[in-house]
Design a protein around this motif. Structure first.
Motif, mmCIF file in Angstrom:
data_model
loop_
_atom_site.group_PDB
_atom_site.id
_atom_site.type_symbol
_atom_site.label_atom_id
_atom_site.label_comp_id
_atom_site.label_asym_id
_atom_site.label_seq_id
_atom_site.Cartn_x
_atom_site.Cartn_y
_atom_site.Cartn_z
ATOM 1 N N TYR A 1 6.119 4.900 -3.542
ATOM 2 C CA TYR A 1 4.966 4.135 -4.009
ATOM 3 C C TYR A 1 3.714 4.989 -3.850
ATOM 4 O O TYR A 1 3.600 5.802 -2.937
ATOM 5 C CB TYR A 1 4.775 2.857 -3.187
ATOM 6 C CG TYR A 1 5.723 1.731 -3.536
ATOM 7 C CD1 TYR A 1 6.982 1.656 -2.968
ATOM 8 C CD2 TYR A 1 5.334 0.738 -4.425
ATOM 9 C CE1 TYR A 1 7.843 0.607 -3.275
ATOM 10 C CE2 TYR A 1 6.182 -0.317 -4.737
ATOM 11 C CZ TYR A 1 7.432 -0.374 -4.155
ATOM 12 O OH TYR A 1 8.272 -1.414 -4.467
ATOM 13 N N GLN B 1 -0.489 4.723 -3.392
ATOM 14 C CA GLN B 1 -1.572 3.827 -3.011
ATOM 15 C C GLN B 1 -2.914 4.538 -3.204
ATOM 16 O O GLN B 1 -3.351 5.300 -2.354
ATOM 17 C CB GLN B 1 -1.433 3.333 -1.567
ATOM 18 C CG GLN B 1 -2.425 2.240 -1.205
ATOM 19 C CD GLN B 1 -2.174 1.667 0.175
ATOM 20 O OE1 GLN B 1 -1.905 2.386 1.129
ATOM 21 N NE2 GLN B 1 -2.250 0.338 0.299
ATOM 22 N N GLU C 1 -3.992 -0.984 -3.907
ATOM 23 C CA GLU C 1 -2.790 -1.596 -4.469
ATOM 24 C C GLU C 1 -1.647 -0.588 -4.532
ATOM 25 O O GLU C 1 -1.804 0.510 -5.043
ATOM 26 C CB GLU C 1 -3.100 -2.123 -5.864
ATOM 27 C CG GLU C 1 -1.974 -2.888 -6.515
ATOM 28 C CD GLU C 1 -2.430 -3.626 -7.754
ATOM 29 O OE1 GLU C 1 -3.646 -3.811 -7.940
ATOM 30 O OE2 GLU C 1 -1.570 -4.025 -8.544
ATOM 31 N N LEU C 2 -0.511 -0.952 -4.026
ATOM 32 C CA LEU C 2 0.670 -0.079 -4.065
ATOM 33 C C LEU C 2 1.266 -0.077 -5.468
ATOM 34 O O LEU C 2 1.571 -1.131 -6.022
ATOM 35 C CB LEU C 2 1.716 -0.560 -3.070
ATOM 36 C CG LEU C 2 1.481 -0.219 -1.604
ATOM 37 C CD1 LEU C 2 2.375 -1.052 -0.721
ATOM 38 C CD2 LEU C 2 1.721 1.256 -1.367
#
Lengths: 112, 116
Positions: free
Chosen positions: B37, B39, B44-45
């Motif tokens: 992921y 960030q 927000e991921l």
């Protein structure tokens, strides 16, 4: 197609108070997970809701509780706030049986 | 027990350089899933990739590529010709059969800074 939404964006509370954070999952998703991210750390799993039941829980005290509504939206409640509860709280959603989770923008909680 | 280690806390590169972010994982399960992921400063991921334990094929998506090696329990992420917009914190995560809900277990993240 709206993504995962969370409210409020920011919140300031004092020690001992209670707080409720809200999350609406992505359209078509029925599973909601909550994570706590302290500054400079990776997100930590709090719990997951599916079919309005808590399906799985991480290593968090009972002060952290949640709820899922029939429309799949969810709330995270934290009682008796401590300074250490200050963090970014992230909500993630996924469809049934699928473990790819999509995250919302988070709620920044500050406890004074 | 699951564990994800991202040994690199911070990396700084100049634009157009290639950069590799390391991820080492531990799990007792034979079926598991690995994720990356991103960030950005907004918080927000952003999901980048998912791999399952039975698929060791490397994957390329534009300037991004991933190298999954079960023999070394690693799932490394390479950005080719980095750009300023790649500046963010990158998290590697693991999900295995030890839980029915596929909770994600994240590493501590690697902060990447790409300068012009």
């Amino acid at each position: 197609d709206a993504g995962v939404t969370q409210s409020p964006t920011h919140l300031i509370k004092t020690r001992g108070q209670q707080v409720t954070l809200r999350c609406s999952p992505k359209s078509g998703h029925d599973t909601v997970s909550w994570y706590q991210q302290a500054l400079g750390q990776g997100p930590q799993f709090i719990f997951q809701y599916y079919e309005e039941e808590e399906r799985q829980r991480g290593n968090f005290p009972d002060r952290f509780s949640g709820h899922q509504f029939p429309n799949y939206s969810s709330e995270l409640n934290v009682n008796a706030l401590l300074l250490g509860d200050s963090a970014l709280y992230l909500c993630a959603s996924s469809p049934t049986g699928y473990n790819e989770q999509f995250f919302g923008p988070g709620t920044r909680l500050t406890v004074l | 027990a699951q564990k994800v280690t991202q040994a690199q806390t911070e990396i700084s590169v100049v634009e157009k350089e290639d950069v590799t972010l390391d991820c080492v994982y531990e799990t007792r399960d034979t079926t598991y899933y690995l994720f990356w992921y991103k960030q950005p400063p907004s918080g927000e991921l952003v999901f980048l990739i998912r791999r399952n334990s039975f698929d060791e094929q490397n994957e390329i998506s534009g300037r991004y590529s991933w190298n999954f090696q079960k023999s070394t329990s690693s799932f490394n992420f390479t950005i080719t010709a980095s750009q300023v917009v790649d500046s963010a914190v990158y998290f590697c995560a693991l999900s295995d059969n030890s839980n029915s809900g596929y909770a994600l277990n994240f590493g501590k993240g690697t902060s990447l800074l790409v300068t012009p």
